[in-house]
Design a protein around this motif. Structure first.
Motif, PDB file in Angstrom:
ATOM      1  N   GLN A  19      18.489 -38.600 -13.273  1.00  0.00           N
ATOM      2  CA  GLN A  19      19.318 -38.478 -12.071  1.00  0.00           C
ATOM      3  C   GLN A  19      20.628 -37.728 -12.336  1.00  0.00           C
ATOM      4  O   GLN A  19      20.971 -36.770 -11.637  1.00  0.00           O
ATOM      5  N   ALA A  20      21.363 -38.141 -13.358  1.00  0.00           N
ATOM      6  CA  ALA A  20      22.635 -37.466 -13.671  1.00  0.00           C
ATOM      7  C   ALA A  20      22.389 -36.042 -14.152  1.00  0.00           C
ATOM      8  O   ALA A  20      23.192 -35.136 -13.878  1.00  0.00           O
ATOM      9  N   ILE A  21      21.272 -35.840 -14.865  1.00  0.00           N
ATOM     10  CA  ILE A  21      20.967 -34.504 -15.384  1.00  0.00           C
ATOM     11  C   ILE A  21      20.651 -33.547 -14.238  1.00  0.00           C
ATOM     12  O   ILE A  21      21.021 -32.368 -14.268  1.00  0.00           O
ATOM     13  N   ILE A  22      19.956 -34.029 -13.217  1.00  0.00           N
ATOM     14  CA  ILE A  22      19.682 -33.206 -12.035  1.00  0.00           C
ATOM     15  C   ILE A  22      20.993 -32.831 -11.353  1.00  0.00           C
ATOM     16  O   ILE A  22      21.214 -31.662 -10.994  1.00  0.00           O
ATOM     17  N   ASP A  23      21.884 -33.810 -11.180  1.00  0.00           N
ATOM     18  CA  ASP A  23      23.193 -33.517 -10.589  1.00  0.00           C
ATOM     19  C   ASP A  23      23.939 -32.484 -11.429  1.00  0.00           C
ATOM     20  O   ASP A  23      24.585 -31.569 -10.893  1.00  0.00           O
ATOM     21  N   ALA A  28      19.586 -16.011  -5.771  1.00  0.00           N
ATOM     22  CA  ALA A  28      18.806 -16.612  -6.855  1.00  0.00           C
ATOM     23  C   ALA A  28      19.503 -16.417  -8.196  1.00  0.00           C
ATOM     24  O   ALA A  28      20.218 -15.427  -8.412  1.00  0.00           O
ATOM     25  N   VAL A  29      19.261 -17.356  -9.111  1.00  0.00           N
ATOM     26  CA  VAL A  29      19.769 -17.215 -10.465  1.00  0.00           C
ATOM     27  C   VAL A  29      18.969 -16.126 -11.177  1.00  0.00           C
ATOM     28  O   VAL A  29      17.741 -16.046 -11.052  1.00  0.00           O
ATOM     29  N   ARG A  44      13.659 -26.476 -12.333  1.00  0.00           N
ATOM     30  CA  ARG A  44      13.443 -26.420 -10.887  1.00  0.00           C
ATOM     31  C   ARG A  44      14.772 -26.415 -10.132  1.00  0.00           C
ATOM     32  O   ARG A  44      14.914 -25.719  -9.112  1.00  0.00           O
ATOM     33  N   CYS A  45      15.761 -27.160 -10.622  1.00  0.00           N
ATOM     34  CA  CYS A  45      17.083 -27.152  -9.991  1.00  0.00           C
ATOM     35  C   CYS A  45      17.712 -25.761 -10.071  1.00  0.00           C
ATOM     36  O   CYS A  45      18.284 -25.264  -9.095  1.00  0.00           O
ATOM     37  N   ILE A  46      17.603 -25.136 -11.236  1.00  0.00           N
ATOM     38  CA  ILE A  46      18.176 -23.799 -11.412  1.00  0.00           C
ATOM     39  C   ILE A  46      17.440 -22.789 -10.548  1.00  0.00           C
ATOM     40  O   ILE A  46      18.037 -21.895  -9.944  1.00  0.00           O
ATOM     41  N   GLN A  47      16.141 -22.950 -10.447  1.00  0.00           N
ATOM     42  CA  GLN A  47      15.349 -22.015  -9.651  1.00  0.00           C
ATOM     43  C   GLN A  47      15.582 -22.189  -8.154  1.00  0.00           C
ATOM     44  O   GLN A  47      15.791 -21.219  -7.427  1.00  0.00           O
ATOM     45  N   ALA A  48      15.531 -23.446  -7.670  1.00  0.00           N
ATOM     46  CA  ALA A  48      15.524 -23.700  -6.230  1.00  0.00           C
ATOM     47  C   ALA A  48      16.894 -24.026  -5.645  1.00  0.00           C
ATOM     48  O   ALA A  48      17.086 -23.916  -4.427  1.00  0.00           O
ATOM     49  N   LEU A 106       8.845 -20.726 -13.638  1.00  0.00           N
ATOM     50  CA  LEU A 106       9.216 -22.029 -14.202  1.00  0.00           C
ATOM     51  C   LEU A 106       8.663 -22.202 -15.612  1.00  0.00           C
ATOM     52  O   LEU A 106       9.363 -22.686 -16.511  1.00  0.00           O
ATOM     53  N   ARG A 107       7.419 -21.827 -15.794  1.00  0.00           N
ATOM     54  CA  ARG A 107       6.783 -21.988 -17.113  1.00  0.00           C
ATOM     55  C   ARG A 107       7.580 -21.231 -18.183  1.00  0.00           C
ATOM     56  O   ARG A 107       7.811 -21.734 -19.288  1.00  0.00           O
TER      57      ARG A 107
END
Length: 517
Positions: free
Chosen positions: A304-308, A323-324, A373-377, A396-397
């Protein structure tokens, strides 16, 4: 009064330990005397929040295959009981209803959490307590007390500091064992069982709720989501049989062939091997529910904290439009605790955790997937995070292969700190770009955590409910349901059926295939 720490010692010979010295008896006393204890208004309010959270995540997963199957299994009991199933206006028998609801709540891995010596989702206790409460026509206040008691017991077994708690995962035992104990205690309190009856209910439930953690390894299947359903079934039947005066196997924790002696630390040590901290039965207000934390993201709690953090860092990464620019990312290193590194990180050495074609039950336990996925989306939504095009999977891969987790003693110490104001499940992330520059930051707790940047309050639970049910439930039905939850203390008997959110703006799907039922 200060809570008491109880030593849990394995018997040297059968019959050595008096009943009133057994952990199951002490849990039974806490449950059956809870009606005499002071009512903690904050704990009751939090129980209501978690009921709303259950409705959100259950209907958010309503048309997932495992949930459709569990719900279809219950349809054969229509009109044979008074329990409700999330989304349906009909009444059902309590066991299949509880099973279906518990599976739905667990599916998204988005339910509340508490971590200490063991891992847990304490709201796994809610589905069977509501189902049995509706079946038996108790009061809404009784249901709320049952939920608070279940949380109290569940959290105590998981651990509350000072070396307390019974660790199951170390011995590859699934945490269903603690769910069953909490549910049996909560049901016993709600229904007004005697201490003798509650003691046998807990013994029955705990004994029959032993299973291995293979359900969380390898090619993860539906057993992972079905665990709280099986626990609900076991616990309801345990209480039912105890009400008939039947005796459960005892001492379930301390006996010479008990779970501690044969499955846990007692295999090598017959002394006092565990400690459990319990409130004074009938005297102390029960507040362990306040130690638990909600999930904002549909992912294992350690992420959870890592996603944030990943979403926070994304704003600083080089962009190509919105996009990144992935080509400019050389490596991403996450310094974190042993669990995050070993279980959901690269030290798990599980190729499925870096494969976006893996099932959701694997991806929601892969921190490499979550970060990428966070960096991508630029978000981590319960549905959209796991719905990827082939082009997105290919990207992603490639990015996941550049992500590495590293064990860091500082984060391990924070993970196991017994002070809830210090304890943290986060990490430090370092993004190295192809030009050699670094972008780094850290986060100790998830934003939604009681000690996080934006601790969740009632409006956050209601917003989650609106998001997760927007295609299934009307605004008016959501408002009616929230009002019923808020008014639970005044409800009883047939009125308890109103504590259910009905699908009135979408469709609940049936399984694609036909089974035995």
């Amino acid at each position: 009064m200060p809570a008491t720490i109880h030593s849990v010692a394995v018997e040297k010979t059968s019959g050595d330990l008096a009943r009133n010295e057994q952990l199951a008896w002490k849990l039974a006393e806490l449950a059956t005397k809870a009606k005499d204890a002071p009512v903690d208004a904050e704990a009751v309010a939090m129980a209501k929040n978690r009921i709303i959270d259950n409705a959100a995540i259950a209907l958010g997963a309503a048309n997932e295959t495992a949930v459709k199957v569990a719900r279809a299994d219950a349809l054969g009991s229509k009109d044979t009981g008074q329990a409700t199933i999330w989304g349906l206006a009909d009444r059902f028998a309590p066991v299949p209803a509880a099973f279906a609801n518990a599976v739905a709540v667990r599916f998204l891995d988005n339910d509340d959490c508490y971590l200490a010596a063991e891992y847990s989702h304490p709201d796994d206790n809610i589905s069977p307590i509501i189902a049995v409460g509706q079946q038996m026509g108790v009061s809404g206040a009784d249901i709320l007390r049952g939920i608070v008691v279940a949380y109290e017991v569940h959290v105590a077994l998981v651990g509350t500091g000072d070396g307390t708690g019974i660790c199951l995962h170390k011995h590859k035992v699934d945490h269903m064992t603690h769910i069953a104990a909490g549910t049996a205690a909560g049901l016993s309190s709600m229904l007004g069982l005697t201490t003798e009856q509650a003691y046998h209910a807990i013994n029955f439930a705990v004994h029959n709720a032993i299973s291995s953690r293979q359900s969380r390894k390898g090619d993860i299947g539906a057993q992972k989501e079905f665990v709280p359903g099986f626990s609900a079934e076991i616990s309801i039947k345990a209480v039912h049989h105890a009400l008939h005066g039947l005796k459960g196997p005892n001492p379930v924790y301390e006996g010479v062939d008990s779970i501690i002696r044969r499955f846990l630390n007692g295999r090598d040590d017959d002394g006092a091997v565990y400690k459990v901290e319990l409130a004074e039965a009938g005297t102390d207000a029960l507040r362990n529910i306040m130690k638990t934390y909600p999930k904002q993201h549909a992912f294992e709690y350690q992420g959870q904290a890592i996603i944030d953090l990943a979403l926070q860092l994304r704003d600083q990464l080089p962009k190509n439009g919105d996009a990144v620019d992935m080509d400019q990312i050389k490596t991403i290193v996450l310094e974190t605790s042993h669990h995050t590194h070993h279980v959901i990180g690269t030290d798990a050495q599980d190729p499925q955790k870096i494969d976006p074609d893996s099932p959701r039950g694997t991806l929601d336990h892969s921190i490499m997937f979550a970060i990428a996925r966070c960096i991508q989306a630029g978000e981590f939504h319960k549905d959209r995070a796991y719905q990827m095009t082939q082009a997105e999977k290919d990207e992603l891969r490639d990015l996941m292969a550049r992500i590495e987790t590293q064990f860091d003693q500082r984060w391990e110490d924070l993970y196991h700190d017994q002070d809830p104001n210090v304890q943290a499940y986060g990490g430090r992330m370092i993004v190295t770009l192809t030009d050699g520059s670094e972008i780094a930051d850290e986060k100790t707790r998830a934003n939604a955590h009681p000690g996080g940047d934006t601790p969740w309050q009632r409006p956050d639970y209601e917003a989650k409910l609106a998001d997760y049910t927007k295609d299934l439930v009307s605004d008016s039905e959501r408002a009616r349901f929230i009002a019923a939850v808020d008014d639970m203390e005044s409800l009883s008997g047939d009125q308890l059926a109103t504590v259910n959110l009905i699908v009135d703006a979408g469709q609940l799907e049936a399984p694609d295939t036909r089974g035995i039922y």
